[in-house]
Design a protein around this motif. Structure first.
Motif, PDB file in Angstrom:
ATOM      1  N   UNK A   2       0.801  -1.210   0.000  1.00  0.00           N
ATOM      2  CA  UNK A   2       0.000   0.000   0.000  1.00  0.00           C
ATOM      3  C   UNK A   2       0.840   1.269   0.000  1.00  0.00           C
ATOM      4  N   UNK A   3       2.189   1.132   0.030  1.00  0.00           N
ATOM      5  CA  UNK A   3       3.033   2.312   0.009  1.00  0.00           C
ATOM      6  C   UNK A   3       2.887   3.094  -1.285  1.00  0.00           C
ATOM      7  N   UNK A   4       3.069   4.402  -1.191  1.00  0.00           N
ATOM      8  CA  UNK A   4       2.892   5.257  -2.365  1.00  0.00           C
ATOM      9  C   UNK A   4       3.948   4.998  -3.436  1.00  0.00           C
ATOM     10  N   UNK A   5       5.057   4.385  -3.040  1.00  0.00           N
ATOM     11  CA  UNK A   5       6.094   4.094  -4.032  1.00  0.00           C
ATOM     12  C   UNK A   5       5.800   2.831  -4.834  1.00  0.00           C
ATOM     13  N   UNK A   6       4.827   2.055  -4.407  1.00  0.00           N
ATOM     14  CA  UNK A   6       4.510   0.815  -5.115  1.00  0.00           C
ATOM     15  C   UNK A   6       3.785   1.121  -6.418  1.00  0.00           C
ATOM     16  N   UNK A   7       4.002   0.279  -7.421  1.00  0.00           N
ATOM     17  CA  UNK A   7       3.413   0.538  -8.736  1.00  0.00           C
ATOM     18  C   UNK A   7       1.891   0.560  -8.690  1.00  0.00           C
ATOM     19  N   UNK A   8       1.285  -0.163  -7.728  1.00  0.00           N
ATOM     20  CA  UNK A   8      -0.180  -0.164  -7.640  1.00  0.00           C
ATOM     21  C   UNK A   8      -0.736   1.201  -7.271  1.00  0.00           C
ATOM     22  N   UNK A   9       0.127   2.106  -6.756  1.00  0.00           N
ATOM     23  CA  UNK A   9      -0.303   3.468  -6.450  1.00  0.00           C
ATOM     24  C   UNK A   9      -0.077   4.423  -7.619  1.00  0.00           C
ATOM     25  N   UNK A  10       0.504   3.914  -8.687  1.00  0.00           N
ATOM     26  CA  UNK A  10       0.787   4.734  -9.861  1.00  0.00           C
ATOM     27  C   UNK A  10      -0.476   4.841 -10.718  1.00  0.00           C
ATOM     28  N   UNK A  11      -0.968   6.048 -11.009  1.00  0.00           N
ATOM     29  CA  UNK A  11      -2.195   6.198 -11.811  1.00  0.00           C
ATOM     30  C   UNK A  11      -2.110   5.527 -13.174  1.00  0.00           C
ATOM     31  N   UNK A  12      -0.938   5.533 -13.803  1.00  0.00           N
ATOM     32  CA  UNK A  12      -0.803   4.917 -15.121  1.00  0.00           C
ATOM     33  C   UNK A  12      -0.967   3.400 -15.026  1.00  0.00           C
ATOM     34  N   UNK A  13      -0.439   2.819 -13.972  1.00  0.00           N
ATOM     35  CA  UNK A  13      -0.601   1.379 -13.757  1.00  0.00           C
ATOM     36  C   UNK A  13      -2.074   1.062 -13.535  1.00  0.00           C
ATOM     37  N   UNK A  14      -2.737   1.876 -12.744  1.00  0.00           N
ATOM     38  CA  UNK A  14      -4.158   1.681 -12.456  1.00  0.00           C
ATOM     39  C   UNK A  14      -4.996   1.792 -13.733  1.00  0.00           C
ATOM     40  N   UNK A  15      -4.707   2.786 -14.563  1.00  0.00           N
ATOM     41  CA  UNK A  15      -5.459   2.984 -15.800  1.00  0.00           C
ATOM     42  C   UNK A  15      -5.261   1.791 -16.742  1.00  0.00           C
ATOM     43  N   UNK A  16      -4.023   1.318 -16.840  1.00  0.00           N
ATOM     44  CA  UNK A  16      -3.742   0.174 -17.710  1.00  0.00           C
ATOM     45  C   UNK A  16      -4.525  -1.057 -17.261  1.00  0.00           C
ATOM     46  N   UNK A  17      -4.479  -1.391 -15.965  1.00  0.00           N
ATOM     47  CA  UNK A  17      -5.177  -2.574 -15.466  1.00  0.00           C
ATOM     48  C   UNK A  17      -6.689  -2.423 -15.588  1.00  0.00           C
ATOM     49  N   UNK A  18      -7.203  -1.228 -15.344  1.00  0.00           N
ATOM     50  CA  UNK A  18      -8.641  -0.993 -15.443  1.00  0.00           C
ATOM     51  C   UNK A  18      -9.121  -1.128 -16.880  1.00  0.00           C
ATOM     52  N   UNK A  19      -8.349  -0.568 -17.815  1.00  0.00           N
ATOM     53  CA  UNK A  19      -8.710  -0.667 -19.227  1.00  0.00           C
ATOM     54  C   UNK A  19      -8.749  -2.128 -19.680  1.00  0.00           C
ATOM     55  N   UNK A  20      -7.736  -2.893 -19.282  1.00  0.00           N
ATOM     56  CA  UNK A  20      -7.712  -4.312 -19.641  1.00  0.00           C
ATOM     57  C   UNK A  20      -8.896  -5.048 -19.024  1.00  0.00           C
ATOM     58  N   UNK A  75      -2.559 -13.179 -19.124  1.00  0.00           N
ATOM     59  CA  UNK A  75      -1.732 -13.111 -17.920  1.00  0.00           C
ATOM     60  C   UNK A  75      -1.749 -11.724 -17.296  1.00  0.00           C
ATOM     61  N   UNK A  76      -1.818 -10.697 -18.123  1.00  0.00           N
ATOM     62  CA  UNK A  76      -1.748  -9.339 -17.597  1.00  0.00           C
ATOM     63  C   UNK A  76      -3.074  -8.851 -17.002  1.00  0.00           C
ATOM     64  N   UNK A  77      -4.187  -9.487 -17.360  1.00  0.00           N
ATOM     65  CA  UNK A  77      -5.476  -9.055 -16.829  1.00  0.00           C
ATOM     66  C   UNK A  77      -5.969  -9.977 -15.709  1.00  0.00           C
ATOM     67  N   UNK A  78      -5.317 -11.116 -15.532  1.00  0.00           N
ATOM     68  CA  UNK A  78      -5.852 -12.145 -14.643  1.00  0.00           C
ATOM     69  C   UNK A  78      -6.068 -11.654 -13.209  1.00  0.00           C
ATOM     70  N   UNK A  79      -5.080 -11.027 -12.607  1.00  0.00           N
ATOM     71  CA  UNK A  79      -5.203 -10.647 -11.195  1.00  0.00           C
ATOM     72  C   UNK A  79      -6.322  -9.642 -10.978  1.00  0.00           C
ATOM     73  N   UNK A  80      -6.422  -8.642 -11.849  1.00  0.00           N
ATOM     74  CA  UNK A  80      -7.495  -7.656 -11.716  1.00  0.00           C
ATOM     75  C   UNK A  80      -8.850  -8.302 -11.932  1.00  0.00           C
ATOM     76  N   UNK A  81      -8.924  -9.225 -12.885  1.00  0.00           N
ATOM     77  CA  UNK A  81     -10.174  -9.903 -13.179  1.00  0.00           C
ATOM     78  C   UNK A  81     -10.628 -10.776 -12.011  1.00  0.00           C
ATOM     79  N   UNK A  82      -9.705 -11.566 -11.463  1.00  0.00           N
ATOM     80  CA  UNK A  82     -10.091 -12.471 -10.379  1.00  0.00           C
ATOM     81  C   UNK A  82     -10.384 -11.716  -9.087  1.00  0.00           C
ATOM     82  N   UNK A  83      -9.663 -10.640  -8.824  1.00  0.00           N
ATOM     83  CA  UNK A  83      -9.996  -9.827  -7.647  1.00  0.00           C
ATOM     84  C   UNK A  83     -11.391  -9.231  -7.775  1.00  0.00           C
ATOM     85  N   UNK A  84     -11.770  -8.871  -8.992  1.00  0.00           N
ATOM     86  CA  UNK A  84     -13.113  -8.321  -9.210  1.00  0.00           C
ATOM     87  C   UNK A  84     -14.175  -9.392  -8.989  1.00  0.00           C
TER      88      UNK A  84
END
Length: 295
Positions: A2-20, A75-84
């Motif tokens: 949950x740290x701000x330095x983690x890629x999951x806190x990066x808006x671009x990473x979030x947008x990419x995973x959400x779009x997929x 592979x790139x969408x799996x984690x976001x999909x299964x968490x949803x």
């Protein structure tokens, strides 16, 4: 994470995973509500060779997921999909596998950082859960197996990110990546590992493959070692869910009905292991088994 330095806190990473995720969700729903035979298969042809690397049961798009396990996009969408699908519970449910592992470490008085201990994760997928293991035991000697070359590459990339972002130059154990089916671990000698872990795989295997996998895990496990198995609940684990549990089979899970009605411990007992722990959390169960020392 949950740290701000983690890629999951990066808006671009979030947008990419959400779009997929949005694109994949639309495709899944279309297949789910108007399925055609082609919607349940992937681009791989059936094999006439029973010794082929990819068994025919593997050549389906489980969950109606695009390409099944056989593409980088999957592979790139799996984690976001299964968490949803699990309403954000997947990581927490997977972590139940850490509980018997921690008890085993304590009972055997093993080094708390995992040094000198070898662990095999079977069907490691994207390797996300393996980073949870290494968060707790950073000096473990870890081997990940995965049948999909695309998911194996994703797990390698996630391991590299863990090395750079989580440990920040601190020492860590060796990590290896091996393409292999859960029921065929011929690359490994007998009694090669102190621990074997598998998360969310068994419900996608036909019974004969489950039985063969249990035997293989027992074979490669050292005496005194532990097998930790985490997967879906089964009938009777939470009786309030028994009437609806079978609905998951409709998400192109052809072996799920047999899975939820099979007494799984017998497979591991037949392989020479002994029962250890059972844990239930939400829609997930964890079982652990120990390999006795030779008399």
């Amino acid at each position: 994470e949950m740290g701000l330095s983690h890629r999951q806190a990066n808006p671009l990473y979030f947008v990419d995973k959400t779009s997929r995720l949005v694109q994949e969700a639309a495709a899944i729903l279309q297949r789910r509500w108007s399925p055609k035979p082609a919607d349940k298969s992937v681009w791989m042809l059936p094999s006439i060779d029973p010794t082929a690397m990819y068994p025919d049961y593997y050549k389906t798009n489980f969950h109606f997921q695009t390409d099944g396990w056989m593409s980088s996009d999957s592979a790139k969408v799996y984690e976001a999909s299964s968490e949803t699908i699990f309403f954000g519970r997947q990581d927490a449910m997977q972590r139940t596998a850490l509980v018997p592992l921690a008890k085993w470490f304590k009972d055997r008085k093993l080094p708390a950082d995992g040094s000198g201990v070898s662990l095999l994760e079977v069907g490691a997928g994207t390797g996300r859960f393996n980073t949870f293991i290494r968060d707790n035991y950073p000096l473990l000697d870890v081997t990940l197996t995965e049948l999909s070359p695309f998911y194996l590459e994703e797990s390698r990339q996630n391991a590299q990110y863990w090395e750079s972002a989580r440990r920040k130059g601190q020492p860590s154990g060796q990590t290896r990546f091996v393409q292999a089916a859960a029921e065929n671990l011929k690359q490994f000698a007998d009694e090669s590992f102190d621990a074997v872990v598998c998360v969310y795989l068994f419900h996608e295997l036909p019974r004969h493959a489950r039985e063969a996998a249990a035997a293989e895990w027992a074979r490669v496990l050292k005496p005194g070692g532990i097998v930790v198995f985490t997967d879906s609940l089964q009938l009777g684990d939470r009786t309030v869910m028994d009437n609806v549990m079978g609905n998951f089979e409709k998400m192109n899970e052809p072996h799920y009905g047999d899975y939820i009605s099979t007494f799984l411990p017998q497979m591991f007992l037949d392989a020479g292991l002994t029962c250890d722990q059972k844990l239930v959390l939400s829609t997930t169960k964890t079982l652990s088994f120990l390999k006795p020392h030779s008399p």
